[in-house]
Design an enzyme around this catalytic site. Structure first.
Site, PDB file in Angstrom:
ATOM      1  N   GLU A  54       0.807  -1.216   0.000  1.00 28.26           N
ATOM      2  CA  GLU A  54       0.000   0.000   0.000  1.00 28.26           C
ATOM      3  C   GLU A  54       0.843   1.269   0.000  1.00 28.26           C
ATOM      4  O   GLU A  54       0.493   2.248  -0.656  1.00 28.26           O
ATOM      5  CB  GLU A  54      -0.957   0.016   1.203  1.00 28.26           C
ATOM      6  N   ASP A  71      -6.268   8.568  -0.003  1.00 33.16           N
ATOM      7  CA  ASP A  71      -5.806   7.452   0.821  1.00 33.16           C
ATOM      8  C   ASP A  71      -4.655   7.945   1.698  1.00 33.16           C
ATOM      9  O   ASP A  71      -3.741   8.604   1.214  1.00 33.16           O
ATOM     10  CB  ASP A  71      -5.311   6.298  -0.056  1.00 33.16           C
TER      11      ASP A  71
HETATM   12  C1  LIG Z   1      -2.984   6.447  -6.241  1.00 35.11           C
HETATM   13  O1  LIG Z   1      -4.312   5.974  -6.328  1.00 35.11           O
HETATM   14  C2  LIG Z   1      -4.714   5.618  -7.640  1.00 35.11           C
HETATM   15  C3  LIG Z   1      -6.199   5.307  -7.614  1.00 35.11           C
HETATM   16  O2  LIG Z   1      -6.520   4.385  -6.583  1.00 35.11           O
HETATM   17  C4  LIG Z   1      -3.863   4.444  -8.092  1.00 35.11           C
HETATM   18  O3  LIG Z   1      -4.251   4.057  -9.398  1.00 35.11           O
HETATM   19  C5  LIG Z   1      -2.406   4.855  -8.079  1.00 35.11           C
HETATM   20  O4  LIG Z   1      -1.596   3.746  -8.391  1.00 35.11           O
HETATM   21  C6  LIG Z   1      -2.024   5.384  -6.707  1.00 35.11           C
HETATM   22  N1  LIG Z   1      -0.681   5.930  -6.744  1.00 35.11           N
HETATM   23  C7  LIG Z   1       0.257   5.548  -5.908  1.00 35.11           C
HETATM   24  C8  LIG Z   1       1.567   6.257  -6.026  1.00 35.11           C
HETATM   25  O5  LIG Z   1       0.054   4.688  -5.060  1.00 35.11           O
END
Ligand SMILES: *[C@@H]1O[C@H](CO)[C@@H](O)[C@H](O)[C@H]1NC(C)=O
Ligand SMILES: *[C@@H]1O[C@H](CO)[C@@H](O)[C@H](O)[C@H]1NC(C)=O
Length: 148
Positions: A54, A71
């Site tokens: 995550e 998030d």
């Molecule tokens: C941020 O969230 C988006 C949508 O959930 C996701 O596609 C993307 O990979 C995420 N970016 C990172 C850096 O975790």
């Protein structure tokens, strides 16, 4: 003068805002102390794998999602359901400010994660865990960590 002060204040904040990471075994120790090992049937390695997929162990990570919510933190806890960031509608099931989830002591992140994993679906609520951790051999995540 005030301008110089403001600029240096701003750059301080930028530095503070940069990813603050925790090392794998330091995280393992905190999670162990907070009784996550075995919580709702999930091993310490599940929790470590979850944090890695995550956030790459970044306590301060904030990421916008497709629906415009955010998030937060090491477990990437979502503001639409779990915490309040005062920017968009939130159910705020964990009754916590999203900013608190970024606290380096991890206590708010852990207590909200406990609430999430206690609900239906358990750790499957985290898509990345389901994709990359579920059903995998995971015990290497805690290799050489002394849990005290
Ligand atoms: C941020 O969230 C988006 C949508 O959930 C996701 O596609 C993307 O990979 C995420 N970016 C990172 C850096 O975790
Ligand atoms: C994950 O974190 C480590 C250590 O902080 C860093 O060196 C690495 O570049 C990060 N990986 C990604 C994909 O962000």
């Amino acid at each position: 003068m005030a301008r110089v002060l403001l600029i240096s204040l701003a750059s301080c904040l930028l530095i503070v805002n940069q990813a603050s990471s925790i090392r794998r075994c330091d995280l393992a120790r905190v999670l162990h102390e907070e009784h996550l090992d075995g919580f709702e049937g999930y091993s310490l390695s599940d929790w470590l794998c979850l944090a890695f997929v995550e956030s790459n162990f970044s306590i301060s990570k904030v990421n916008e999602t497709a629906d415009g919510s955010f998030d937060y933190g090491i477990f990437q806890i979502n503001s639409h359901y779990w915490c309040n960031d005062y920017q968009s509608h939130s159910e705020n099931f964990c009754h916590v400010d999203c900013e608190d989830i970024l606290n380096p002591n991890l206590l708010s992140a852990i207590s909200c994660a406990k609430m999430i994993v206690s609900g239906s679906g358990g750790m499957k609520n985290w898509i990345e865990w389901r994709l990359h951790c579920a059903g995998q051999p995971l015990s290497y995540w805690k290799t050489r960590c002394r849990l005290g």
